[in-house]
Design a protein around this motif. Structure first.
Motif, PDB file in Angstrom:
ATOM      1  N   GLN A   1       0.829  -1.204   0.000  1.00  0.00           N
ATOM      2  CA  GLN A   1       0.000   0.000   0.000  1.00  0.00           C
ATOM      3  C   GLN A   1       0.865   1.257   0.000  1.00  0.00           C
ATOM      4  OE1 GLN A   1      -2.876   0.165   3.164  1.00  0.00           O
ATOM      5  NE2 GLN A   1      -3.712   2.142   2.503  1.00  0.00           N
ATOM      6  N   LEU A   2       1.950   1.231   0.750  1.00  0.00           N
ATOM      7  CA  LEU A   2       2.854   2.383   0.773  1.00  0.00           C
ATOM      8  C   LEU A   2       3.486   2.601  -0.597  1.00  0.00           C
ATOM      9  CD1 LEU A   2       4.612   1.945   4.238  1.00  0.00           C
ATOM     10  CD2 LEU A   2       2.640   3.374   3.637  1.00  0.00           C
ATOM     11  N   ASN A   3       3.827   1.507  -1.257  1.00  0.00           N
ATOM     12  CA  ASN A   3       4.358   1.624  -2.605  1.00  0.00           C
ATOM     13  C   ASN A   3       3.333   2.284  -3.525  1.00  0.00           C
ATOM     14  OD1 ASN A   3       4.902   0.602  -5.470  1.00  0.00           O
ATOM     15  ND2 ASN A   3       6.754  -0.079  -4.420  1.00  0.00           N
ATOM     16  N   ALA A   4       2.063   1.915  -3.343  1.00  0.00           N
ATOM     17  CA  ALA A   4       1.004   2.426  -4.217  1.00  0.00           C
ATOM     18  C   ALA A   4       0.743   3.912  -4.024  1.00  0.00           C
ATOM     19  CB  ALA A   4      -0.290   1.647  -3.980  1.00  0.00           C
ATOM     20  N   VAL A   5       0.969   4.453  -2.808  1.00  0.00           N
ATOM     21  CA  VAL A   5       0.678   5.877  -2.568  1.00  0.00           C
ATOM     22  C   VAL A   5       1.872   6.777  -2.883  1.00  0.00           C
ATOM     23  CG1 VAL A   5      -1.060   5.342  -0.827  1.00  0.00           C
ATOM     24  CG2 VAL A   5       1.283   5.848  -0.101  1.00  0.00           C
ATOM     25  N   LEU A   6       2.979   6.177  -3.317  1.00  0.00           N
ATOM     26  CA  LEU A   6       4.162   6.958  -3.686  1.00  0.00           C
ATOM     27  C   LEU A   6       4.138   7.322  -5.168  1.00  0.00           C
ATOM     28  CD1 LEU A   6       7.193   5.261  -1.911  1.00  0.00           C
ATOM     29  CD2 LEU A   6       6.537   7.666  -1.708  1.00  0.00           C
TER      30      LEU A   6
ATOM     31  N   GLY B   1       8.126  -4.386  -3.905  1.00  0.00           N
ATOM     32  CA  GLY B   1       8.430  -3.664  -5.135  1.00  0.00           C
ATOM     33  C   GLY B   1       9.378  -2.503  -4.975  1.00  0.00           C
ATOM     34  N   PHE B   2       9.983  -2.369  -3.796  1.00  0.00           N
ATOM     35  CA  PHE B   2      10.972  -1.308  -3.588  1.00  0.00           C
ATOM     36  C   PHE B   2      12.375  -1.815  -3.925  1.00  0.00           C
ATOM     37  CE2 PHE B   2       7.585  -0.005  -0.638  1.00  0.00           C
ATOM     38  CZ  PHE B   2       7.478   1.345  -0.929  1.00  0.00           C
ATOM     39  N   VAL B   3      13.218  -0.869  -4.307  1.00  0.00           N
ATOM     40  CA  VAL B   3      14.644  -1.155  -4.488  1.00  0.00           C
ATOM     41  C   VAL B   3      15.377  -0.484  -3.332  1.00  0.00           C
ATOM     42  CG1 VAL B   3      16.673  -0.827  -5.924  1.00  0.00           C
ATOM     43  CG2 VAL B   3      14.441  -1.252  -6.990  1.00  0.00           C
ATOM     44  N   ILE B   4      16.042  -1.274  -2.487  1.00  0.00           N
ATOM     45  CA  ILE B   4      16.755  -0.710  -1.348  1.00  0.00           C
ATOM     46  C   ILE B   4      18.046  -0.061  -1.851  1.00  0.00           C
ATOM     47  CG2 ILE B   4      17.943  -1.212   0.822  1.00  0.00           C
ATOM     48  CD1 ILE B   4      15.886  -3.392   1.327  1.00  0.00           C
ATOM     49  N   ASP B   5      18.144   1.248  -1.636  1.00  0.00           N
ATOM     50  CA  ASP B   5      19.288   2.016  -2.129  1.00  0.00           C
ATOM     51  C   ASP B   5      20.428   2.043  -1.119  1.00  0.00           C
ATOM     52  OD1 ASP B   5      17.882   2.814  -4.534  1.00  0.00           O
ATOM     53  OD2 ASP B   5      16.738   4.186  -3.263  1.00  0.00           O
TER      54      ASP B   5
ATOM     55  N   ARG C   1      17.016   3.556   2.994  1.00  0.00           N
ATOM     56  CA  ARG C   1      16.243   4.256   1.982  1.00  0.00           C
ATOM     57  C   ARG C   1      15.942   3.285   0.848  1.00  0.00           C
ATOM     58  NH1 ARG C   1      19.289  10.152   1.282  1.00  0.00           N
ATOM     59  NH2 ARG C   1      19.473  10.612   3.538  1.00  0.00           N
ATOM     60  N   ALA C   2      14.697   3.293   0.416  1.00  0.00           N
ATOM     61  CA  ALA C   2      14.295   2.428  -0.691  1.00  0.00           C
ATOM     62  C   ALA C   2      13.463   3.259  -1.676  1.00  0.00           C
ATOM     63  CB  ALA C   2      13.485   1.243  -0.179  1.00  0.00           C
ATOM     64  N   SER C   3      13.559   2.920  -2.944  1.00  0.00           N
ATOM     65  CA  SER C   3      12.893   3.702  -3.994  1.00  0.00           C
ATOM     66  C   SER C   3      11.827   2.887  -4.709  1.00  0.00           C
ATOM     67  CB  SER C   3      13.913   4.173  -5.035  1.00  0.00           C
ATOM     68  OG  SER C   3      14.894   4.997  -4.448  1.00  0.00           O
ATOM     69  N   LYS C   4      10.762   3.574  -5.085  1.00  0.00           N
ATOM     70  CA  LYS C   4       9.757   2.980  -5.950  1.00  0.00           C
ATOM     71  C   LYS C   4      10.247   3.070  -7.391  1.00  0.00           C
ATOM     72  CE  LYS C   4       4.958   3.455  -7.433  1.00  0.00           C
ATOM     73  NZ  LYS C   4       3.615   3.976  -7.076  1.00  0.00           N
ATOM     74  N   SER C   5      10.094   1.993  -8.125  1.00  0.00           N
ATOM     75  CA  SER C   5      10.539   1.987  -9.516  1.00  0.00           C
ATOM     76  C   SER C   5       9.834   3.072 -10.313  1.00  0.00           C
ATOM     77  CB  SER C   5      10.245   0.614 -10.138  1.00  0.00           C
ATOM     78  OG  SER C   5      10.463   0.646 -11.536  1.00  0.00           O
ATOM     79  N   VAL C   6      10.576   3.756 -11.159  1.00  0.00           N
ATOM     80  CA  VAL C   6       9.994   4.815 -11.984  1.00  0.00           C
ATOM     81  C   VAL C   6       8.938   4.263 -12.903  1.00  0.00           C
ATOM     82  CG1 VAL C   6      10.524   6.557 -13.740  1.00  0.00           C
ATOM     83  CG2 VAL C   6      12.101   6.191 -11.852  1.00  0.00           C
ATOM     84  N   GLY C   7       9.032   3.017 -13.289  1.00  0.00           N
ATOM     85  CA  GLY C   7       8.075   2.409 -14.195  1.00  0.00           C
ATOM     86  C   GLY C   7       6.779   1.998 -13.535  1.00  0.00           C
TER      87      GLY C   7
END
Length: 213
Positions: A123-128, A179-183, A206-212
């Motif tokens: 859900q957190l991934n979806a709201v980013l 679905g996050f990438v841990i940076d 820190r983790a990033s949501k994929s731009v795609g």
């Protein structure tokens, strides 16, 4: 605005005392978790608002969720003194009202206490927004005898007295699985290794949501 809330008097009293006496190391970890954030931020599980003073001025708005009815008023008071605009919503992330996407999400000692961390992280991934960041500062599972202690504590009294905290969770594995990438990631000991408590080590990352996405 109120969504799903909880009323746990013992935990609320305990957390109020603990948050009022945080160590310098704990405050520095909170500051490090928020460093360089910008734009619109969602904070999940604000507690008494311990993070609010550390948000950089580059943050334009913080929407903070706190479902514990006895902690939310303390977080509201802390929001009034914050260096950035903070809107406090009494709700869990699962029942959060619909909102515009966020530039970042902040989780501080909260993923250990949600009922379904994998679902919450999705859900957190979806709201980013695409490319948005998850900042996390969380209890994590550890190996060895302390890992056994964590499993025992999680299965018995620890969650009952600590707001459903489960210390033996593979939180970073769940973050990647959502679905996050841990940076960046590092681990810090909050207590000496000989102290027989399950919540001894935390992960800061820190983790990033994929731009795609």
């Amino acid at each position: 605005m109120v969504g799903e809330t909880f009323d746990n008097p013992f935990f609320a009293r305990l957390w109020t005392v603990l948050s009022a006496h945080e160590s310098r190391a704990m405050r520095e970890l909170r500051r490090a978790n928020l460093l360089d954030l910008s734009g619109r931020v969602l904070e999940v599980g604000a507690g008494t608002g311990s993070n609010f003073a550390f948000y950089p001025e580059s943050v334009t708005e913080v929407v903070a969720l706190e479902p514990e009815t006895r902690l939310a008023p303390l977080a509201t008071a802390a929001a009034a003194a914050a260096p950035v605009p903070v809107t406090l919503i009494e709700s869990t992330i699962e029942a959060m009202p619909a909102t515009e996407p966020f530039d970042a999400v902040v989780c501080s000692l909260v993923l250990c206490s949600v009922a379904d961390p994998d679902a919450v992280l999705r859900q957190l991934n979806a709201v980013l927004k695409p490319g948005g960041q998850l900042r996390y500062f969380e209890h994590i599972a550890v190996p060895g005898w302390r890992g056994g202690l964590q499993r025992l504590a999680d299965a018995t009294i620890w969650p009952r007295f600590t707001g459903n905290c489960h210390t033996h969770r593979e939180t970073e594995r769940s973050i990647a699985g959502a679905g996050f990438v841990i940076d960046t990631a590092r681990r810090e000991a909050m207590l000496p290794t000989w102290v027989p408590l399950p919540a001894q080590e935390v992960a800061l990352g820190r983790a990033s949501k994929s731009v795609g996405e």
